[in-house]
Design a protein around this motif. Structure first.
Motif, mmCIF file in Angstrom:
data_model
loop_
_atom_site.group_PDB
_atom_site.id
_atom_site.type_symbol
_atom_site.label_atom_id
_atom_site.label_comp_id
_atom_site.label_asym_id
_atom_site.label_seq_id
_atom_site.Cartn_x
_atom_site.Cartn_y
_atom_site.Cartn_z
ATOM 1 N N SER A 150 0.815 -1.201 -0.125
ATOM 2 C CA SER A 150 -0.008 -0.068 0.015
ATOM 3 C C SER A 150 0.686 1.167 -0.168
ATOM 4 O O SER A 150 0.364 2.177 -0.711
ATOM 5 N N THR A 151 1.785 1.351 0.654
ATOM 6 C CA THR A 151 2.751 2.421 1.030
ATOM 7 C C THR A 151 3.423 2.644 -0.262
ATOM 8 O O THR A 151 3.604 3.859 -0.737
ATOM 9 N N THR A 152 3.961 1.620 -0.930
ATOM 10 C CA THR A 152 4.736 1.785 -2.066
ATOM 11 C C THR A 152 3.840 2.228 -3.506
ATOM 12 O O THR A 152 4.475 3.235 -4.286
ATOM 13 N N GLN A 153 2.843 1.664 -3.424
ATOM 14 C CA GLN A 153 1.965 1.968 -4.517
ATOM 15 C C GLN A 153 1.659 3.468 -4.361
ATOM 16 O O GLN A 153 1.426 4.154 -5.445
ATOM 17 N N SER A 154 1.149 4.002 -3.077
ATOM 18 C CA SER A 154 0.909 5.564 -3.027
ATOM 19 C C SER A 154 1.937 6.295 -3.429
ATOM 20 O O SER A 154 1.687 7.277 -3.837
ATOM 21 N N TRP A 155 3.185 5.813 -2.615
ATOM 22 C CA TRP A 155 4.472 6.747 -3.162
ATOM 23 C C TRP A 155 4.690 6.765 -4.689
ATOM 24 O O TRP A 155 4.838 8.107 -5.284
ATOM 25 N N LEU A 156 4.656 5.664 -5.334
ATOM 26 C CA LEU A 156 4.937 5.516 -6.875
ATOM 27 C C LEU A 156 4.019 6.452 -7.459
ATOM 28 O O LEU A 156 4.126 6.882 -8.649
ATOM 29 N N THR A 203 8.324 12.087 -8.262
ATOM 30 C CA THR A 203 9.005 11.222 -9.164
ATOM 31 C C THR A 203 10.507 11.546 -9.339
ATOM 32 O O THR A 203 11.153 10.660 -9.557
ATOM 33 N N ASP A 204 10.903 12.601 -8.609
ATOM 34 C CA ASP A 204 12.408 13.050 -8.579
ATOM 35 C C ASP A 204 13.020 12.832 -7.437
ATOM 36 O O ASP A 204 14.132 13.263 -6.852
ATOM 37 N N THR A 205 12.353 12.137 -6.338
ATOM 38 C CA THR A 205 12.715 11.560 -4.984
ATOM 39 C C THR A 205 13.011 10.027 -4.868
ATOM 40 O O THR A 205 12.348 9.278 -5.535
ATOM 41 N N THR A 233 3.828 -5.294 -20.343
ATOM 42 C CA THR A 233 4.902 -4.957 -21.500
ATOM 43 C C THR A 233 4.707 -3.459 -21.512
ATOM 44 O O THR A 233 5.458 -2.761 -21.961
ATOM 45 N N ALA A 234 3.681 -2.692 -20.670
ATOM 46 C CA ALA A 234 3.534 -1.131 -20.951
ATOM 47 C C ALA A 234 4.722 -0.627 -20.171
ATOM 48 O O ALA A 234 5.350 0.295 -20.325
ATOM 49 N N VAL A 235 5.027 -1.502 -18.778
ATOM 50 C CA VAL A 235 5.877 -0.878 -17.819
ATOM 51 C C VAL A 235 7.285 -1.357 -18.682
ATOM 52 O O VAL A 235 8.333 -0.310 -18.388
ATOM 53 N N GLU A 236 7.554 -2.184 -19.413
ATOM 54 C CA GLU A 236 8.653 -2.639 -19.844
ATOM 55 C C GLU A 236 9.229 -1.646 -20.997
ATOM 56 O O GLU A 236 10.390 -1.162 -21.300
ATOM 57 N N LEU A 237 8.104 -1.098 -21.952
ATOM 58 C CA LEU A 237 8.458 -0.056 -22.924
ATOM 59 C C LEU A 237 8.587 1.302 -22.095
ATOM 60 O O LEU A 237 9.302 1.926 -22.706
ATOM 61 N N ARG A 238 7.903 1.690 -21.175
ATOM 62 C CA ARG A 238 8.336 2.835 -20.347
ATOM 63 C C ARG A 238 9.782 2.893 -20.094
ATOM 64 O O ARG A 238 10.357 3.779 -20.146
ATOM 65 N N ASN A 239 10.236 1.699 -19.087
ATOM 66 C CA ASN A 239 11.651 1.600 -18.895
ATOM 67 C C ASN A 239 12.723 1.828 -20.102
ATOM 68 O O ASN A 239 13.624 2.565 -19.766
ATOM 69 N N LEU A 291 9.718 8.614 -16.843
ATOM 70 C CA LEU A 291 8.537 8.746 -17.379
ATOM 71 C C LEU A 291 7.497 8.059 -16.523
ATOM 72 O O LEU A 291 7.988 7.082 -15.758
ATOM 73 N N PRO A 292 6.269 8.256 -16.591
ATOM 74 C CA PRO A 292 5.370 7.841 -15.459
ATOM 75 C C PRO A 292 4.841 6.613 -15.985
ATOM 76 O O PRO A 292 5.109 6.108 -17.195
ATOM 77 N N THR A 293 4.428 5.480 -14.869
ATOM 78 C CA THR A 293 3.842 4.245 -15.302
ATOM 79 C C THR A 293 2.847 4.237 -16.139
ATOM 80 O O THR A 293 2.331 3.299 -16.758
ATOM 81 N N THR A 294 1.875 5.397 -16.079
ATOM 82 C CA THR A 294 0.760 5.587 -16.926
ATOM 83 C C THR A 294 1.191 6.121 -18.524
ATOM 84 O O THR A 294 0.086 6.289 -19.153
ATOM 85 N N LEU A 295 2.430 5.961 -19.033
ATOM 86 C CA LEU A 295 2.834 6.436 -19.979
ATOM 87 C C LEU A 295 2.095 5.799 -21.138
ATOM 88 O O LEU A 295 1.445 6.714 -22.232
ATOM 89 N N VAL A 296 1.954 4.761 -21.242
ATOM 90 C CA VAL A 296 1.446 4.226 -22.646
ATOM 91 C C VAL A 296 -0.131 4.196 -22.656
ATOM 92 O O VAL A 296 -0.901 4.459 -23.676
ATOM 93 N N PHE A 297 -0.632 4.315 -21.463
ATOM 94 C CA PHE A 297 -2.056 4.555 -21.316
ATOM 95 C C PHE A 297 -2.471 6.084 -21.279
ATOM 96 O O PHE A 297 -3.656 6.493 -21.991
ATOM 97 N N ASP A 298 -1.843 7.081 -21.113
ATOM 98 C CA ASP A 298 -1.883 8.261 -21.332
ATOM 99 C C ASP A 298 -1.726 8.732 -22.896
ATOM 100 O O ASP A 298 -2.281 9.941 -23.205
ATOM 101 N N HIS A 299 -0.796 8.064 -23.609
ATOM 102 C CA HIS A 299 -0.360 8.306 -24.906
ATOM 103 C C HIS A 299 -0.377 7.170 -25.555
ATOM 104 O O HIS A 299 0.328 6.234 -25.743
ATOM 105 N N PRO A 300 -1.854 6.855 -26.032
ATOM 106 C CA PRO A 300 -2.134 5.221 -26.400
ATOM 107 C C PRO A 300 -1.713 4.801 -27.766
ATOM 108 O O PRO A 300 -2.142 3.898 -28.371
ATOM 109 N N SER A 301 -1.044 5.455 -28.419
ATOM 110 C CA SER A 301 -0.314 4.927 -29.653
ATOM 111 C C SER A 301 1.250 5.148 -29.949
ATOM 112 O O SER A 301 1.635 6.318 -29.337
ATOM 113 N N PRO A 302 2.047 4.657 -30.736
ATOM 114 C CA PRO A 302 3.249 4.866 -30.827
ATOM 115 C C PRO A 302 3.444 6.474 -31.312
ATOM 116 O O PRO A 302 4.261 7.215 -30.769
#
Length: 580
Positions: free
Chosen positions: A39-45, A51-53, A463-469, A479-490
């Motif tokens: 719970s703590t880690t999910q909330s922090w991330l 993001t820069d901490t 795979t979305a997380v892997e692409l983000r990394n 880049l945020p974990t929601t990157l692929v969902f916020d910008h849904p095409s290449p």
């Protein structure tokens, strides 16, 4: 209090956090600690303001840095979960296991993502090759051998191996479905025909009462002499989507069952106590935070037992070639991901050879896996820290801080070298397509339609997380974990990257200047050979002629122009230094 830290106007670049240590018996405490950490880690991330901490999670006694050192399996479980958090969110979390309440500032300035502090000395987790030690090997032909998860693929392989190779004559095989499990009765008949007495019992080892009853029924003339715990289940998802229920599902057959086996058999005269763990807990395999947590608990339990003078070894298995109730759930994308990590599948025969060799090492925890050293070498600076001592470091130039290739210009500098905005967006689109193809296992990036939605291309949360990394590494951006969902095409993602990347004025010259920098030392080394030196200075004059001609129409021909034909060698080198 992390909530208080996040409420501050300016969040520090580094934050220390010591998770609370729950009360209760060990399994209960382990579940509570991991639920809280999740719970703590999910909330922090999920908080964009962090993001820069870097969150430095501080534990005590989670790791053993030497043989015979006591460990806390409850704290160890946190390391498994948080190693996955590190993999899925590079640079956001660091781990520090300590034996003191005072944390030296050097612990906060190191580039190591995982550290153990013992007696004011830092230790880093690393895999190392083992050697045989003068250690007694267990006897598998004495008394009764108990195997949990015994009707699964891995348990079945082991049961056959013990009977055929070690002369085991009394087997107690536990599984949740007992003789109703697929292939259970056939296995019993096969092993009986080989001369073994085989009892298959429906028992969930996580149920302490049921396990006690089963152990009490073992006949005195064939006492329990060995335990092998192979049971386990998978329920993979990225940490951001992991629920307490899915955590519990995977922990129970690992944490609860193993602890019950430990406590209920510690007064028996055992030859062996073997735990089937997974390398996922050591490397923090993406998408397996719950599974990694359960397995690092097993690793610490083995170390805990050894510190008590009890037999134990935890085998952190890599990928098995034979499909099982666990590895059979891996799809082609999962297998490609593991291959990129340098993990090769083990045949059942090779796995049993490692099983037999394990006791001779004298180690409490062993990674039992095949590694592709060539793949590991290619990873360079991106190689998992845990594996670095297995691959000699090749000489390399440091990578640029902002997404550059090793020794080359950054992505921003390469974009700056392009003449117009259209080509920059096109280059970023190509970059995204290349990374998408790599993640999905396509050999041709050209087959990736830039306008097609990621979901239609076959992306899931992992795979979305892997692409983000991959894109974070290429761009130098967090880049945020929601990157692929916020910008849904290449194409949409490339456009977003273009907005995030600042192209500096004059960046077009950067690749040329970088090449000139690399020439300096080579030219000076060649200066001892006069013929080579003359040829080099001749070529330098040609290059300066090209530069002068290209710039002549803008600068004009006045008295201040350099006369390249009459320039001395020293002047040419001085000019080269100025350009570089």
């Amino acid at each position: 209090n992390l909530d208080a830290v996040r409420a501050e106007d300016n969040i520090p670049r580094t934050v220390l956090y010591a998770p609370p240590v729950p009360d209760g018996d060990v399994p209960e405490a382990a579940h509570a600690a991991l639920r809280d950490a999740l719970s703590t880690t999910q909330s922090w991330l999920a908080d964009d303001r962090t993001t820069d901490t870097t969150l430095v999670v501080v534990t005590r006694g989670a790791l053993a840095t030497r043989e015979g050192q006591h460990t806390d399996p409850v704290q160890a479980g946190l390391w498994g979960l948080l190693r996955v958090a590190q993999t899925e969110n590079p640079g956001r979390i660091a781990l520090l296991d300590t034996d003191t309440d005072t944390i030296p500032t050097t612990a906060l300035t190191t580039d190591e993502p995982q550290l153990a502090l013992r007696d004011n000395t830092f230790h880093t987790p690393r895999l190392a090759r083992t050697t045989d030690q003068p250690t007694d090997r267990p006897r598998w032909d004495r008394g009764t051998v108990l195997i949990t998860g015994a009707t699964g693929a891995l348990g079945t392989v082991l049961a056959r191996h013990l009977v055929t190779q070690h002369g085991t004559r009394h087997l107690l095989l536990l599984s949740r479905r007992g003789t109703n499990a697929p292939g259970a009765q056939e296995l019993q008949q096969e092993l009986t025909a080989l001369g073994a007495t085989v009892t298959i019992t429906a028992c969930d080892a996580a149920d302490r009462h049921a396990l006690t009853s089963v152990l009490d029924d073992i006949p005195a003339e064939h006492p329990l002499t060995a335990v092998v715990h192979t049971a386990g289940v998978l329920d993979d998802t990225v940490l951001a989507d992991l629920t307490a229920e899915r955590l519990e599902k995977v922990l129970r057959p690992k944490v609860d069952a193993a602890w019950n086996l430990h406590e209920l058999t510690k007064d028996h005269d055992l030859e062996a106590f073997v735990l089937y763990s997974s390398i996922a807990g050591l490397i923090g395999n993406a998408g397996q935070a719950n599974y990694a947590a359960g397995n690092t608990f097993l690793d610490a339990l083995a170390q805990h037992r050894r510190a008590l003078g009890l037999p134990a070894v935890s085998l952190a298995w890599g990928l098995w070639a034979q499909a099982s109730t666990i590895s059979g759930q891996l799809d082609q994308a999962d297998l490609r991901r593991l291959a990129r990590l340098g993990l090769l599948p083990l045949s059942s025969a090779d796995a049993m050879d490692l099983f037999d060799a394990a006791p001779a090492t004298g180690e409490a925890v062993l990674a039992a896996t095949r590694l592709d050293l060539g793949t590991l070498r290619k990873q360079g600076a991106h190689l998992l820290p845990l594996l670095r001592d297995l691959v000699p470091a090749a000489p390399r130039r440091a990578a640029a801080d902002t997404g550059g290739t090793e020794g080359g210009p950054s992505l921003a500098e390469r974009l700056g070298a392009l003449p117009d905005e259209e080509q920059r967006v096109e280059a970023l689109t190509d970059l995204v397509r290349v990374q998408v193809a790599a993640v999905l296992g396509h050999s041709d990036p050209g087959s990736v339609d830039p306008g097609r939605a990621f979901q239609e291309l076959g992306f899931d949360s992992l795979t979305a997380v892997e692409l983000r990394n991959q894109l974070s590494t290429a761009s130098g951006l967090r880049l945020p974990t929601t990157l692929v969902f916020d910008h849904p095409s290449p194409a949409a993602l490339a456009a977003h990257l273009r907005q995030r990347i600042t192209v500096e004025e004059g960046a077009a010259a950067t690749p040329v200047l970088a090449d000139l920098d690399r020439l300096k030392s080579a030219i000076r080394s060649a200066s001892v050979d006069r013929d080579a030196f003359d040829r080099i200075t001749g070529r330098l004059r040609e290059l300066l002629d090209v530069a002068d001609t290209a710039n002549g129409s803008a600068a004009g021909d006045d008295d201040t122009d350099r006369d390249l034909d009459t320039a001395s060698d020293e002047e040419l080198f001085a000019l080269l230094d100025d350009l570089g």
